[in-house]
Every structure is written in structure tokens, then in C-alpha cells.
Design a protein around this motif. Sequence first.
Motif, PDB file in Angstrom:
ATOM      1  N   GLU A  56      42.098 -38.718  10.170  1.00  0.00           N
ATOM      2  CA  GLU A  56      43.398 -38.998  10.775  1.00  0.00           C
ATOM      3  C   GLU A  56      44.516 -38.169  10.131  1.00  0.00           C
ATOM      4  N   HIS A  85      40.004 -41.172  34.016  1.00  0.00           N
ATOM      5  CA  HIS A  85      39.023 -41.568  33.005  1.00  0.00           C
ATOM      6  C   HIS A  85      38.330 -40.341  32.415  1.00  0.00           C
ATOM      7  N   TRP A 140      42.889 -44.416  19.708  1.00  0.00           N
ATOM      8  CA  TRP A 140      42.154 -43.344  19.055  1.00  0.00           C
ATOM      9  C   TRP A 140      43.069 -42.759  18.006  1.00  0.00           C
ATOM     10  N   VAL A 155      35.705 -44.923  26.323  1.00  0.00           N
ATOM     11  CA  VAL A 155      34.973 -43.656  26.282  1.00  0.00           C
ATOM     12  C   VAL A 155      33.922 -43.767  25.193  1.00  0.00           C
ATOM     13  N   THR A 180      44.119 -39.922  18.189  1.00  0.00           N
ATOM     14  CA  THR A 180      45.061 -39.060  18.879  1.00  0.00           C
ATOM     15  C   THR A 180      45.789 -39.773  20.005  1.00  0.00           C
ATOM     16  N   PHE A 203      31.045 -42.603  22.609  1.00  0.00           N
ATOM     17  CA  PHE A 203      30.861 -41.558  21.583  1.00  0.00           C
ATOM     18  C   PHE A 203      32.166 -41.132  20.948  1.00  0.00           C
ATOM     19  N   VAL A 204      33.218 -41.861  21.202  1.00  0.00           N
ATOM     20  CA  VAL A 204      34.474 -41.603  20.502  1.00  0.00           C
ATOM     21  C   VAL A 204      34.863 -42.934  19.879  1.00  0.00           C
ATOM     22  N   GLY A 231      39.251 -34.387  20.585  1.00  0.00           N
ATOM     23  CA  GLY A 231      39.435 -35.022  19.286  1.00  0.00           C
ATOM     24  C   GLY A 231      38.185 -34.955  18.454  1.00  0.00           C
ATOM     25  N   PHE A 234      22.964 -40.645  29.439  1.00  0.00           N
ATOM     26  CA  PHE A 234      23.502 -40.103  28.191  1.00  0.00           C
ATOM     27  C   PHE A 234      23.102 -40.911  26.974  1.00  0.00           C
ATOM     28  N   THR A 269      40.617 -38.718  29.994  1.00  0.00           N
ATOM     29  CA  THR A 269      40.631 -39.436  28.726  1.00  0.00           C
ATOM     30  C   THR A 269      39.403 -39.088  27.893  1.00  0.00           C
ATOM     31  N   SER A 270      38.281 -39.044  28.601  1.00  0.00           N
ATOM     32  CA  SER A 270      37.036 -38.717  27.892  1.00  0.00           C
ATOM     33  C   SER A 270      37.099 -37.302  27.321  1.00  0.00           C
ATOM     34  N   GLN A 305      39.746 -35.739  26.538  1.00  0.00           N
ATOM     35  CA  GLN A 305      40.651 -35.851  25.388  1.00  0.00           C
ATOM     36  C   GLN A 305      39.879 -36.301  24.145  1.00  0.00           C
ATOM     37  N   GLY A 306      39.004 -37.248  24.385  1.00  0.00           N
ATOM     38  CA  GLY A 306      38.149 -37.717  23.293  1.00  0.00           C
ATOM     39  C   GLY A 306      37.277 -36.605  22.760  1.00  0.00           C
ATOM     40  N   LEU A 307      36.752 -35.752  23.651  1.00  0.00           N
ATOM     41  CA  LEU A 307      35.912 -34.633  23.207  1.00  0.00           C
ATOM     42  C   LEU A 307      36.702 -33.676  22.337  1.00  0.00           C
ATOM     43  N   TYR A 319      27.516 -37.105  27.761  1.00  0.00           N
ATOM     44  CA  TYR A 319      28.139 -38.204  28.491  1.00  0.00           C
ATOM     45  C   TYR A 319      29.140 -37.666  29.499  1.00  0.00           C
ATOM     46  N   LYS A 374      27.598 -36.976  17.431  1.00  0.00           N
ATOM     47  CA  LYS A 374      28.394 -37.766  18.355  1.00  0.00           C
ATOM     48  C   LYS A 374      29.060 -36.864  19.381  1.00  0.00           C
ATOM     49  N   ASP A 417      26.519 -35.956  21.861  1.00  0.00           N
ATOM     50  CA  ASP A 417      26.307 -37.051  22.818  1.00  0.00           C
ATOM     51  C   ASP A 417      27.448 -37.137  23.815  1.00  0.00           C
ATOM     52  N   LEU A 418      28.639 -36.888  23.250  1.00  0.00           N
ATOM     53  CA  LEU A 418      29.817 -36.985  24.119  1.00  0.00           C
ATOM     54  C   LEU A 418      29.794 -35.920  25.206  1.00  0.00           C
ATOM     55  N   PHE A 463      46.138 -34.234  15.343  1.00  0.00           N
ATOM     56  CA  PHE A 463      45.732 -33.271  16.373  1.00  0.00           C
ATOM     57  C   PHE A 463      46.925 -32.467  16.824  1.00  0.00           C
TER      58      PHE A 463
END
Lengths: 225, 898
Positions: free
Chosen positions: A221, A135, B144, B169, B146, B171-172, A145, B232, A138-139, A141-143, A49, A42, A45-46, A225
Motif C-alpha cells: 500500500e 464490472h 482495494w 473481483v 487503489t 484474485f484481488v 493493481g 478460472f 473494475t476487474s 483495475q484490479g489487474l 479470470y 494471483k 489467475d486474475l 498506484f
Amino acid sequence: MDLRAGDSWGMLACLCAVLWHLPAVPALNRTGDPGPGPSIQKTYDLTRYLEHQLRSLAGTYLNYLGPPFNEPDFNPPRLGAETLPRATVNLDVWRSLNDKLRLTQNYEAYSHLLCYLRGLNRQAATAELRRSLAHFCTSLQGLLGSIAGVMAALGYPLPQPLPGTEPTWAPGPAHSDFLQKMDDFWLLKELQTWLWRSAKDFNRLKKKMQPPAAAVTLHLEAHGF
Amino acid sequence: CNNSVHFYIFSCSFSGELLDPCGYIKPESPIVQLGSNFTAVCVLKEKCMDYFHVNANYIFWKTNHVTIPKEQYTIINKTASSVTFTDISLLNIQLTCNIRTFGQIDQNVYGIRIISGCKKKMMCQWDPGRETYLETNFTLKSEWATEKFADCKTKRDTPTSCTVDYSPVYFVNIEVWVEAENALGKVTSDHINFDPVDKVKPSPPHNLSVSNSEELSSILKLTWINSSIQGFIGLKYNIQYRTRDASTWSQIPPEDTASTRYSFTVQDLKPFTEYVFRIRCMKEDGKGFWSDWSEEASGITYEDRPSKAPSFWYKIEPSHTHGYRSVQLIWKTLPPFEANGKILDYEVTLTRWKSRLQNYTVNDTKWTVNITNDRYIATLTARNLVGKSNAAVLTIPAYDFQATRPVTDLKAFPKDNMLWVEWTAPNESVNKYILEWCVLSDKAPCIQDWQQEDGTVHRTYLRGNLAESKCYLITVTPVYADGPGSTESIKAYLKQAPPSKGPTVRTKKVGKNEAVLEWDQLPVDVQNGFIRNYTIFYRTIIGNETAVNVDSSHTEYTLSSLTSDTLYMVRMAAYTDEGGKDGPEFTFTTPKFAQGEIEAIVVPVCLAFLLTTLLGVLFCFNKRDLIKKHIWPNVPDPSKSHIAQWSPHTPPRHNFNSKDQMYSDGNFTDVSVVEIEAANDKKPFPEDLKSLDLFKKEKISTEGHSSGIGGSSCMSSSRPSISSSDENESAQNTSGTVQYSTVVHSGYRHQVPSVQVFSRSESTQPLLDSEERPEDLQLVDNIDSSVGNLPRQQYFKQNCSQHETSPDISHFERSKQVSSVNEEDFVRLKQQISDISQPYGSGQMKMFQEISVADAFGPRTEGQVERFETVGMEAAIDEGMPKSYLPQTVRRGGYMPQ
């Protein structure tokens, strides 16, 4: 008596079976993590992305910066961008990196880059650009995480944030507008290089993790983080 | 997925040396809703216009290096030109503004990039659960591990779904749940955790295009642009296609399109056929949703050589040239699926037996050629861009060829709105069958259509525009290797209907108790089907209708047991399988009597009557003496009286002469003419003038006539003036006097005389002896009916001629009577006249309206004509003087009036 003993064994077997199938129950499986394999996939993939996102964002932003930054063959010297984490590394060095170090470098790099990017967002002039940058942040940030999740899954501790909190993208007064744009240009460029590198990193990790480890590290969780 | 179009500007870097752009495009970065219209304006800078000597008219627009049609441009002013796009779909294009300078050099001015994209939006929906009857707010929460995201508050009209503001987003994993809150408290749904990319519904692929291949006529290549999500995630596809006129789609096996791709080659298509394609996509692993279908795109496969030879047949027409035949070769255009392209022309070859082949190229589907009476072989091939079809071969047999071997059991029947033909194949192998058909009609000639079937076929339907309720004459000809076999025909209807007109019935013969009805067969145009039977309805005015069914083969029917002398109404209906139709009503009346019946009655009646009459006559004949005694009394014959002897002339001689004369020369002997109209003023006797005053006064100018003795005047029944038998008898009794009637009155010219007096003569002439001369008396008795009828027994032949001007015919008939009298009679007459005139004088004579003078002709002697003329004296009206008529009797041969 024998009969009673048989019953006990049967009940025990039944209990075991129930326990065995517990992960399969969706309600219980909600936070269940099947292991680092899917997480790594994942994350990979991220990165792709994000790379895709960055392509359109960079195009927009470089256009916003104007020429010569939006010219395809524009390759300015890396001036004043030393604070940015470098993605380029000697191939042998990269190959010799262990998983922990690899993940840590990624994590640290994106932590920095995210900070710089947020600074960039604050300077952005147009609403549309700001929305795109937000955006992307945020993405990213998701990576972060996601990487943290993989590290946690593999049992590696997260690198401690640098004292003095997050790094700032604080251009000095000496910075001219052009040099400022040069910094922005290099930030986006470095971000792109990092995403390419991360894709390779996680692809390598992905291959390494097959078959995925049976030992499951739970509680994503719980680590926070 | 709410799509919007983002414009990203990039400078005119491709113009190279032009660092300072020659103009700019507005707007530079608009956000335009998909499907709406978008207009971009290019404004040229003044110095650039001066430099290149151009203005806005020189601007042209390009998208991805393709010039946009001028119709989309608008010249705003000298420096600005705009371009308008309608219904913007997903785009990923460069839009450039260019100018064409002198020397046709295109100069780029400015460019913008239109990047298509789909703005990700996430919508979550849920089941609100039990109705709360309180105002409840639903909030979609997401986070999320986080980071928390902004809450999504439901809109009032959609309390069960919410679309988040941020772009999720991929893949999260994200965790979402719903909180419901009302006055009674707050509840939270279960949390769900998922990767948004597994819930994605991609935008459909766009810019689908189809291209064919000249090498392979059975393939078409599809290309498309994927939605940006394929950058992607992997995609899989559904590709569907159909021919242009088909309604159902065929699908390419999904396993062939299970991964991300940008093109696909569809195989096994028919040549030269238009196909329509559409495509959709979804995430490769099947998670998420299928996109909508793309817009349809169509393409035509490349041509291939015709796959089949055309249907080929011929017709022979007599030729004017002796020893030659005119053959029309006909063929059908190939259907598109066999033509495999546009047929350019046909190649016909004609080979006479053992001689060289002749080649012809024909563009039409028929070709007429004069050939000899020999056997020929014709071939036909169709040619398109790619190649020629196989040849259709046809043997045209020699002139004297006798066709044999027909098909058997030929049947034709409608089924599923088609007219099917079925037959049993002959024993020999058949190359092909030719089916010909045409509409049978009295109004139009039989225009034949035809089709060809393979030799293996023995059942087919007619491929043509067949009409319902038309009679089709279908002919099947088997075609053998050596030529056509003999034909078989059948009639059929695609769909029958009741006849459009009923038969008109009429009577052929009507008898007392029966009537023979006849009718004509319905014309084929109104039959609308096979006439299966007729029904005859007949009734009297009051009676019930009787129906009789008659087989369709008949055209005549005898109605029996009819009532005589009755009005019958009869009509007729003809029935096909689908129903019937009444014809017009016909009425006829049966006669009272049968033929010959009247004759049978009348003839006997007539015969009986005749017989009765005959018997009556016979009876009368037998008893005539008796009857005579009763009817005719005996009258003495004066000629045999003694007094007769006294007469100066010998009566026998007279009688003999008289009779002899009468019958030998009656044309004038009997004439007694009294002409009064020609007044003879010059000859009046003075003494008579007085007596005739009355005449003058009363303007009676007409003739007065008097016939002869004994009232033989023409004044008959209405004026029984003169000599009735009574008078005669009385006269007889008065010896010495002869009673004469001499007075005739007449109203000349409608003038009615005021006085009518019949005065008896005072003559004392002795009456003739009736016993001696009975015939004379008989005449007198029958005075009314005897005029001219009984001359034999008359002494006085009477001839009455009508006076032309007199309306009173009867008077003149009588007054002009011509009598033949013997001399004695005449003498007596004259005496009478003088007797009358003398004693009465003028006063007496006034009583006479008219004096009739009988002109008696005495017996003619020796060819002499004795003529008595009565000269009427006319009273001249103008003079007012009375005039009298005086009969002047002139006797030739020495007669002298007394």
C-alpha cells in the motif's frame, strides 16, 4: 554472574523467537506480503479470470454491435485502431523481454486499454451491458493493481503515466457508425489478445520465481498506484 | 449466489443465406429469475410466410438442436407461436425458432442464446457485539488498495450481515470492515483482507446425466456441466450414489474427484440395478464453501448373465397312467440382484437314467411332466439377454426309493419379526436343503410355500409373507446327490396371540359332590398360538370363584368337593404364551341326592308299606268274623221265612233258577229297560192317563225307571228314595205289605221337576224274613256301591245303561237298571204300581214326576226270555195333553200283570 549472563542469552533467544514468529500472528500478518510468488500466481489467475469474463462480455457486446461483428469468422482489417497497444509480438522478442520490461509493457497496455474500455462503457446502450462493462473495468483495475503489486514486490518502479493524463477513446467526426463499431471490435479483440499474452507472461514469471525470493518487499500500500 | 438468467441474442447466422431473418424472438434480452417461468414468442414476417407458404402452426422450437415437445407451444395467432419453460434452472442453451416448409425442409428462423450464469454476490456477516440499546447503524466498508467500493448499509431486519451491490473481483484482495454508529459515536471493527475467490460457494454442477455401458455391466458414466466458475478456478467434487430403494448414500473417494472434470465413471456397481447420483463441487484447494447438491440423476447398469441358478424343487403327483408319475418341477424367480436382468425364459433338461437328454424351454416357474418310475435328473437354467445362469441340478429318485438321513434337532423360533428355522446337518454332505411351510387351518387347505438353502446352511429364516398368530407347519428336507432325504417337520408361530375364542366347557357327568367337565380342543384357527394350559373357573352364585389349572393335553377334568343341590357356573380359559381367552360360561346344578340314594330311601319305604298292608289284611282275615259282626248286621233270609212258602212259586226253585241263570247267561237276564222316550200313546190305560197328567204338563218325556224291589234302582245315593234299610226294616215290620220304592224322579232334559215326592208304598206285603235271606238285605244296604258289583249276592242284577241324550247320567243309569227279580217280586211290583195308581187317582199321580217301573225279569224257564218292557207313556208337548207312563210289563210265557 554466570547465571545472570545465561539469563540474558535466554531472554535474547526468546525475543528472537517471538520476532521470528511475528509474521505468523494473524493480526500482524494482515498486510504482510509473503513475496512476489503468490502475487504473480494471483495475477496469473486474475488474467485468466478476466479472459473468462471477457469471453462472455465480448459475446454480449458483439451481439449488441450486431452482424457482422458477432460472426465467429469475422476478421476485419485493423483500421483506425493503431492507438491500441499491440499484444502480438515476435516470439523471440517476447522471450528476450526481461521481467521489468515485461511487467511494464503489461502495465502500460492495460492502463491504455482500461481507458478505452471506459469510453466504450459510456457509449453502451443497455443497462445490462453497462453493468457488465463496469464490472470488467473494475476487474481490469484490479489487474493493474495486481501488476503494480508484483512490480513493487520485485522492486521495479511503475511507469509514469503519460502527460496529458489518460488517453481518450475519442473517435473523430470522420468516424462512421460502422467504423466506430470496428474500433470497438478491435478494442475487445486486442484486450483478449493482451489477456492471453499476460497469462503467458505471468506464467513465465511464476516459473521463474520458483522458489520464491526470500527477500520480502513489504508495504504494497505504501507505494500506492 | 443469486442466480439469474441472461439472454444474449445472436442472429440467425447459422441460417447462412438468410441475412434478413424470417422472423424474430421476443424478448431478446430478458432477465428472468431462476425457478420462474419463461415464455419466448417467435413472430414470423409476412413476406417470409408468403415465400414459404407457412404460418405459425409450422413453427417448432429447438433447444440445443433438440425439438421441444409440442405441449409447450402455444399458437397465438397466424404469425406468432410461443414456447413456455417452467422452472428455469441453470441453462446454457441455444433457443431457436424454426419452420418446417414444404418438402419437410426445416428452416431456421431466429435464435437466441440462453447463457446461464450465477451473478456473484458477496455477503459479509459479523457479530454485532454487546447490545447497545440504541439505534445503531452498521455499515460494511470495502476497498482495494487503489479503489474504494460503495458502502453496504445493513437492512433493519438483518443488522449483522450485508450483501454488497457490486460483484467482487476474484484474485484481488479486498479489505473489509464494519463501522457501527449510534448516538454515542462510531466504532470500527478490525479490517479483514482476503481474496474473494477463497470465499466462493460455487453453483452446483448441473445437467447431471447417467449412461451405462453394454460392455461392462458394473459401471455407469456420469456427465455434468460445471458451474461457469470452473473457467478460472479448479474444482473438486463429491459424488454420491445409492440404489433406488436405499436411503443412505455411498460416496466415491474424494481423491478420485479432486480436480476439475466433466464426467466420472462409477465402477463396482451391481448389474441391472438402478442407481441415483448427485454431485457437488467446491474450489479445488478447499478454500471457500461446498456448493449445494446437484439435482439427482439416475441410471440403470447394463444386464449381466444371472449370477445364480434358481431354487429348484419338485412335487410328485400320482399319475393316471400306470407306470408313470406326474412330476411338477417348480422353481423360484431369481431376485433382481441374482437375475442381473430380465429373465427371458428357463431351460429345463430331463435325463432318464442312461438315456438321452431332453430339452424344454419354459416361461413359467413350474412345469409338469409325466415320467416313468425310473430315476431322473433334471436341470434348470435361467436365461436373460446376456446369458444363462449356472444349472440347478435335481435328482428325482426312482419310484421305490426310500428316503433316509433326515436332519436332526429341528427347531423353529421367531426372532426379530422373522421365523427362524435351525437344524443339525446330517453327517453326510448335503447339496441343499428345501424348506417348505404352510399355514395350518381347518378352513383352508395347506398351501405350501418353499425356499431353498445351500448345503452349508443350518439356520435360516422363512422368506415369505408370514402372518402373525398363524400356525406354520415347517418341513425341512435335505437333498443329497442321489435324491432327497427324509423330511422333518415342526410347527411354529411367527408371533403368538391369545386365542380368539375360549374353549366351551360342558359337563359330562354331574354328581352330588362332583362334576366331570369336558371340552373340545380349540380349533387351530382360533388357537393363535400353542395352548400351554387351561384354567377352569367355577363358582356358585354367591361364592368366590375358584380357578383350577389344567394341562393342555387334557380334555376332561373332574371338579370335586362340590356342594349338592347348588347351581354352579363354570367357564374355561385357554392360554397361549401371549395370554388367554375365556370361553362361554356353563351352568349346572348338582343334584340333591346321589344316584341310587332315592332308591335307597323309596324301596325300604315301599317294602314297609307293603308289609304293613299285608299284616293288615292278615289281621282282617283272621278276625273276619268279628269284623263281619260289626259291619254286617244279621239280616234274616226271606227265603227261609214261612211267608216265602206262601208264594205261588217255590222260592228254592226260583232262587236256584235265578242264580243259575244270572251267572250262566247274564247278558240279558238282568236287563231292566225302561224306555220312555218312545211314547206309546196308543196304550195308555185310561185310568192312568189322569194320574200321569203331571208328567205331561211338566213335559217330562224322559224315562222313568224303577228298579226292582227293595230300592235296587239305579237311583242311588242322591235319592235315597226307595229302600233304605230303615224302610226295609219298617217294611218288614209291616206284615203283609212289601215296601217298594217305585218313584223315580228326573228332570228330563234339564227340566227340574217342581216337586219331588217319595211316597211310601202302602203295600202291606209282608217283609221278608231277614234271617232267612240275609243276602237280600245286604243288597239293599249296599245299594250305592253294589251296582253290578256284587251280583252273587243280589237278587236283582242291576245293569245300568246310560241314556244317550240325557245329561243326568246317574238317573238313567239307575232307571235303566235291569233287575232280575223273581216272579214274586215282579208280581209285587205290579201290584204296587196298580196300588199307587188306583188310590191316588189323577191328582195324586201328579206328584210323580216320573214313574219308574222296574222291569223285573222273572226266572227264565226253558230258554225263554222273560222280558219286561216298560212302556213309557210320553206326554206330548205339542198337544199339551198330560200323558202318563204306564209300565207295561210283558212277560213272555204267560205273565200277566195284576
